[in-house]
Design a protein around this motif. Sequence first.
Motif, PDB file in Angstrom:
ATOM      1  N   VAL A 367      33.655  46.334  40.316  1.00 25.47           N
ATOM      2  CA  VAL A 367      34.385  45.065  40.267  1.00 25.47           C
ATOM      3  C   VAL A 367      34.784  44.661  41.679  1.00 25.47           C
ATOM      4  N   ASP A 374      41.590  35.908  39.023  1.00 25.24           N
ATOM      5  CA  ASP A 374      40.524  36.244  38.083  1.00 25.24           C
ATOM      6  C   ASP A 374      40.083  37.700  38.201  1.00 25.24           C
ATOM      7  N   SER A 375      39.893  38.175  39.427  1.00 25.59           N
ATOM      8  CA  SER A 375      39.451  39.565  39.589  1.00 25.59           C
ATOM      9  C   SER A 375      40.547  40.532  39.155  1.00 25.59           C
ATOM     10  N   HIS A 377      42.604  40.026  36.605  1.00 21.44           N
ATOM     11  CA  HIS A 377      42.513  40.112  35.145  1.00 21.44           C
ATOM     12  C   HIS A 377      41.308  40.944  34.711  1.00 21.44           C
ATOM     13  N   ALA A 378      40.169  40.742  35.371  1.00  9.32           N
ATOM     14  CA  ALA A 378      38.979  41.521  35.021  1.00  9.32           C
ATOM     15  C   ALA A 378      39.223  43.017  35.224  1.00  9.32           C
ATOM     16  N   THR A 482      33.845  38.048  37.058  1.00  6.54           N
ATOM     17  CA  THR A 482      35.248  37.622  37.098  1.00  6.54           C
ATOM     18  C   THR A 482      35.432  36.127  36.885  1.00  6.54           C
ATOM     19  N   ASP A 484      35.932  32.400  35.501  1.00  8.93           N
ATOM     20  CA  ASP A 484      36.601  32.001  34.267  1.00  8.93           C
ATOM     21  C   ASP A 484      36.049  30.696  33.700  1.00  8.93           C
ATOM     22  N   ASP A 499      31.193  34.810  41.147  1.00 16.00           N
ATOM     23  CA  ASP A 499      31.958  34.061  40.139  1.00 16.00           C
ATOM     24  C   ASP A 499      31.036  33.403  39.118  1.00 16.00           C
ATOM     25  N   SER A 502      26.687  38.276  36.986  1.00 16.69           N
ATOM     26  CA  SER A 502      27.114  39.670  36.868  1.00 16.69           C
ATOM     27  C   SER A 502      26.287  40.310  35.765  1.00 16.69           C
ATOM     28  N   ASN A 505      30.453  39.610  31.819  1.00 20.11           N
ATOM     29  CA  ASN A 505      31.641  38.901  32.301  1.00 20.11           C
ATOM     30  C   ASN A 505      32.672  38.832  31.181  1.00 20.11           C
ATOM     31  N   ASN A 507      35.610  37.239  31.472  1.00 20.46           N
ATOM     32  CA  ASN A 507      36.488  36.074  31.653  1.00 20.46           C
ATOM     33  C   ASN A 507      35.850  34.741  31.298  1.00 20.46           C
TER      34      ASN A 507
END
Length: 665
Positions: A367, A374-375, A377-378, A482, A484, A499, A502, A505, A507
């Motif tokens: 991560v 955002d990162s 929360h991830a 990450t 959203d 963003d 990935s 994800n 988010n």
Amino acid sequence: MRFDNLYSHDFARIAVGVPLCRVADPAFNAAQTIALLNQAAADGVAVMAFPELGLSAYSCDDLFHQRALLDGCEVALAEVLAATADLPLVAIVGLPLRVEQRLFNCAAVLLRGRILGVVPKTFLPNYGEFYEARQFCSGEEATVDTVTLLGQQVPFGSRQVFAADDMPLLRLHVEICEDVWTPIPPSSFAALAGATVLVNLSASNVVIGKAAYRRQLVSQQSARCLAAYVYSSAGAGESTTDMAWDGQALICENGELLVESERFLRSARLVTADVDLERLSRERMRQSTFGNSVRLHAGQVRAFRQVPFTLGLEHDRPLALRRRVERFPYVPADHSRRDERCEEVYNIQVQGLTQRLASSGIHKLVVGISGGLDSTHALLVAARAMDALGLPRTNILGVTMPGFATGERTRAQALRLMAAVGCEAREIDIRPSCEQMLRDIGHPHREGAPVYDVTFENVQAGERTSHLFRLANLTGGLVLGTGDLSELALGWCTYGVGDHMSHYNVNASVPKTLIQHLVRWVAETHQLGEGTDSQVLLDILSTEISPELVPGGLQSTEAVVGPYALQDFNLFYTLRHGYAPAKVAFLAHHAWQEVYMLAEIKRVLRIFVQRFFRGSQFKRSCVPNAPKVGSGGSLSPRGDWRAPSDSEAAVWLADLDRIPDQGQP
């Protein structure tokens, strides 16, 4: 039509009147009804319902077979009808009516001195304290479909939909009391025939627990029918020989209780609610099973007849919306419900991630940690996933990668966060590799004369993503995304980088405003464990949202795309309900007028329309897998949103231009 008139946006003000009554005194009951009608009309009401047999009172028993009472009810109806002559309001009143030498429990639908129709009760309760079959006949026993009443030829029958030609989404159906307590209420078929507002004239005596049951019954019928359901009850003045009355009035919309009257009052009362007719119509279009039900019950649907009418509402005067519109539609305002929502969202995200790890046989995560929202929360979701799998949090590799504009605050927050979570932490300075990339591609950036263009920014974003994927290769891990929902909606993400891209994800269907509350919930409820550094989460929440890619000062995201509070509001009503910009702005102004002027709401909405409908879909068409967390929608092409990547925004911008800057017509 004025922008600041609720009827201009497909809302309808609906009312229920519970007057004082006197048993077997039609003149008194008519006067009480007329007084409430005039009050409702002055308040901009379009449709008003009264209790079952309200002109006679419900509890007359065998008095219903007395000619004097029946004649008196027709005289009372004439008085109420005359009172409606100049009122732009549909009034629905209850009375006993003689038809073909039989007596029916009826609802008369009145507008501007005209009787639009008469609806007889279908299901007559004859159990417990009820003896209606002793006095009345079911509407199914009627042998005529037209009656002469007060000199007018009037449609008669239970299968009528009253359709307003000047409000195309206002379609009324009326049923009476017991009708809704049956396994398949008449209103269910009426909804399939197009009725959006289902009205129930009820008397309904009260016993312990009945109020709660009524509330549940009405709410569920409105949800099943994707309709508004309007319910009345008899109040003070009915005979208490063997029963009592509480005067409960309810208005529900698609399963949501909009308003409920105070019960057991010794005075008349009027309750109103502004019903969103477009919401109901949109849900019927969206839910394919509604259309399937129409097909399966085509015979029942075709049996309904439409009775047209012109309401004649005044659209040229201000009429403010009287309805609670949450500023944060993705976040419950009630604290306890908000905590419940946060826990549910985390559980959905964790379940999605643990399943992906288990099915892939991968037990490690990589991560990128920026020190931003955002990162953070991830990483919190990743930690809970490791806990759920019984794996150590050190199986998470958190990597912070300072670039040319990374602030010391966010760098320090990233390091503190990883320490609080207990994951493996690394720091990689990406500036040397970015400088090499800039040289390799011939970018004009030099130390003496820097060029801070989009390429300069995206080289940094790309280098971070490249490092994460190569670290995943090296460690046998999975790169956790990450980005959203709000960023995807606005296209505020760089194609193919962290963003946006990935391996998985968590988010992607969570909007920015909800992520803020999720992180706060973790901090306030000490989800990381007692004694850990929860303050770092609060510090992150108070940090300005910024990509930190350009040196020389704060690079504010919201200065470019607009406040996320407004943009998430715009997203919810555009994505979940399909509203046009003028209606979204009307709702936003109602919810946010103490904070934002209409001109600012319009400016931010223009940014949303331009970014959402034109130029960003190609990013959404190839997003990684991610769990959907809420009914507010996602933007995955495999889930809620399928759209062309080369569409235009012209029709939305044209509707936006209808919005005045100051709320004037």
